[in-house]
Design an enzyme around this catalytic site. Sequence first.
Site, short mmCIF file in Angstrom:
data_model
loop_
_atom_site.label_atom_id
_atom_site.label_comp_id
_atom_site.label_asym_id
_atom_site.label_seq_id
_atom_site.Cartn_x
_atom_site.Cartn_y
_atom_site.Cartn_z
N ASN A 56 0.85 -1.19 0.00
CA ASN A 56 0.00 0.00 0.00
C ASN A 56 0.89 1.24 0.00
OD1 ASN A 56 -1.47 2.34 1.25
ND2 ASN A 56 -3.17 0.89 1.12
N SER A 96 -5.29 -0.54 -2.44
CA SER A 96 -5.73 0.81 -2.15
C SER A 96 -6.89 0.72 -1.17
CB SER A 96 -6.15 1.53 -3.44
OG SER A 96 -6.35 2.90 -3.16
N GLU A 97 -6.84 1.53 -0.13
CA GLU A 97 -7.76 1.33 0.99
C GLU A 97 -9.19 1.76 0.67
OE1 GLU A 97 -5.02 3.24 1.04
OE2 GLU A 97 -5.29 5.03 2.29
N ASN A 98 -9.42 2.31 -0.51
CA ASN A 98 -10.80 2.57 -0.93
C ASN A 98 -11.44 1.34 -1.58
OD1 ASN A 98 -8.89 3.11 -2.96
ND2 ASN A 98 -10.38 4.25 -4.17
#
Lengths: 231, 231, 220, 220
Positions: D25, D48-50
């Site tokens: 990340n 990706s943290e979305n």
Amino acid sequence: MNKVFLSCAEAVADVPDGAVIMIGGFGGAGGMPQCLIQALREQGAKNLTIISNTGGLAGFGALSGSVTITHNVLIESGQVRKVVASFPVSASPSRPNAFEVLYRQGKVELELVPQGTLAERIRAGGAGIPAFYTPTGVGTAVAQGKETRVFYGQECVLEHALKADYAFLRANRADTTGNLAYKGTSRNFSPLMATAARVTVAEVDEILESGCIDPEVVATPGIYVKRLVKR
Amino acid sequence: MNKVFLSCAEAVADVPDGAVIMIGGFGGAGGMPQCLIQALREQGAKNLTIISNTGGLAGFGALSGSVTITHNVLIESGQVRKVVASFPVSASPSRPNAFEVLYRQGKVELELVPQGTLAERIRAGGAGIPAFYTPTGVGTAVAQGKETRVFYGQECVLEHALKADYAFLRANRADTTGNLAYKGTSRNFSPLMATAARVTVAEVDEILESGCIDPEVVATPGIYVKRLVKR
Amino acid sequence: MPERLNREAIAMRVAKELPDGAYVNLGIGIPTLVSQFVPEGRTVAYHSENGLLRYGPLAAPGQEDIDLINAGGQFLLPVPGMAFFNSAEAFAMIRGGHIDVTVLGAFQVSERGDLANWMLSSRGVGNIGGAMDLAAGAKRVIVAMEHTDPLGNPKIVRECSYPLTGQHCVSLIITDVAVIEVGAAGLRLREIAPGWTPEAIQEITEPRLAVADNVKEITL
Amino acid sequence: MPERLNREAIAMRVAKELPDGAYVNLGIGIPTLVSQFVPEGRTVAYHSENGLLRYGPLAAPGQEDIDLINAGGQFLLPVPGMAFFNSAEAFAMIRGGHIDVTVLGAFQVSERGDLANWMLSSRGVGNIGGAMDLAAGAKRVIVAMEHTDPLGNPKIVRECSYPLTGQHCVSLIITDVAVIEVGAAGLRLREIAPGWTPEAIQEITEPRLAVADNVKEITL
């Protein structure tokens, strides 16, 4: 049990002053229930608490030349009393968003939550888990005043579930039973918020007949959705 | 980073005595990693702890005339020391499964867990949540000796995460990056177990090139999967 | 003794309790029979804790699909509007209060609405499955059962002697002779099977039953 | 003073730390640049943290899709093997220890590996986003930053004066002049930029740096 509403105005008509509202999307256009937000601005409910990833940004993830309506407009209009978010202000200090301006004036409160904790607290709210322990945020400002406890040698903080009166989401498509499917990275918080609100309202590009969404692709089963409106 | 193993025997070869193994599936043929179980029976590892919905049933959800291999065979062969399950014995007392017979002889231990708590504990193990509170089981045998606490007027019990050395799953199809898709009700515990084990091994009907599974349908992203084997 | 309702008739009476648009989880046994008796004009969506919302009738021989079963292991037919999900999500629906009604079988129900349905003490080991989650999480728990056990002992008791599934969770008990509401003040007899009297029902019920003013005959 | 590495060069040095097959990340700023410099022959999967695993390069103008962005709001191109999921799942991957490496920017790093990167005290309000989860959950946290702030103050400090993102979480600091390991015994200077000496680096670093026996020049 008809879930289809004919307009966003109708779908948000009963939101009372003081309501707690979750708003889906990561910050930019994808997943942002722009029409519902606009309708709520026009409807005028006040003293709202907004639970969303951001504090309302204007230009995040925006296509050049396009304007995205976010909960920024509800904050500008003074309808919001409190924001619960992980990313409340604009990335650039020199271009403060409405939230930052009003926050400095003491006109809006903030509960700042790490993004993963925010997601998990919303999920917990929907899943009947009143509280859980997480290592995120230990030793930082977000753990201040919270109970901590060591599990397997790791210090963790106790975090509580979040629930709401309404969730406003944008999905790609719905069927008439309320099943929702999303597109790409626009899924983010929406399936979680759908579970954690008393009344979940989805703004969608298309409303299809029951059976027109592959049951393997449904990311929000219809049990969680009370109202649908085509944008 | 090749994840594809050529045989189930190869994929289970390193399972040591004393390993903790999660086994997917609800109980019957759908989602049951039958080939991996058979390979583990032949491999012979002992003193295993099995975490699975059932204690190994022979005829649950079976097509007439078909035989489903379940972890029942590992219990029969004496390879299992302990079972963690919500549905450990057969529905009919008059036809006890291998688990019940050995349990009465004191040869296998049981940790009995309500099914939703089992699912949530496995999810917690994969999600880095060491413990959570739940209202399920309060005032019953499964809450004995556990900490309880009242949230919003409701008594809840503290439950801890479950993790494993291996997870054995069956999925419908994989791509070479390890993304998995399931079919229908055969999904159940498998996506959760995939997240909670050090080594997740998936037995699949097909292994496709990367990109051949719709990214909206992937229920287990490849990050969780170490080994793939075509059944 | 007057006749008792058979299992199908109990299921028919239960079906009348399911409101239009309800999300419902049916346990194994008599509860499974309920879905075929839902009154016309009402749409009920069934939830199965193995990861399924909305399902069709049982599959006939030759139509079975191992990837489409209910929590009892029975094969189902697909139906438009189905959704599949994992077990954590299935129980989030239950624990999170999204299931309007669950119908469960029981070994015993106490006068306070405690439920015992997972283990006969004589067996010493039993299956909890999803029963404790349903007892704790569903908005309304209806018990469907015979009024007495095979030896004639009351199954509605002062205190459950079998291990509990949940405390204070049952709202309504529908048996082969009566419909009984569980309230803060105890049990209240609302309906009785044809030919039965409140006194005859009290006789096979351990705790005291208050009799509703408008007690009436069960109709199906 | 000798020259410092530019942002791209810092990113190139970071890229060498990503092993083949790693799940990574990348934070906003210099970290975002890392993906274009991964050495040939290594495959790295980005998270990706979305709600996205595996993604392609940034989309050029005209190729943008509002439904395919990274956590910084940049538009991405699709790539085979992508998977989409919700935010709880995205952070389960982080908190659950499934992300091998995260690369983050920083305002300050302490000698014990404390990280401060979410708020300049002068602003009084800031964005946490996913940084606290990444700091607490990723198996390895690499900080990529300039060695000093715009006023020339050290950013590697004894105690962070800015609000913390995480405690004892940073493993490696890669700056425009040095590569520094964070260990139980404190900081250890492993590599230095061309033209720099350990003494010159110590001068712009607040805590004492142990110098590795085999300290060498940064190569890209």
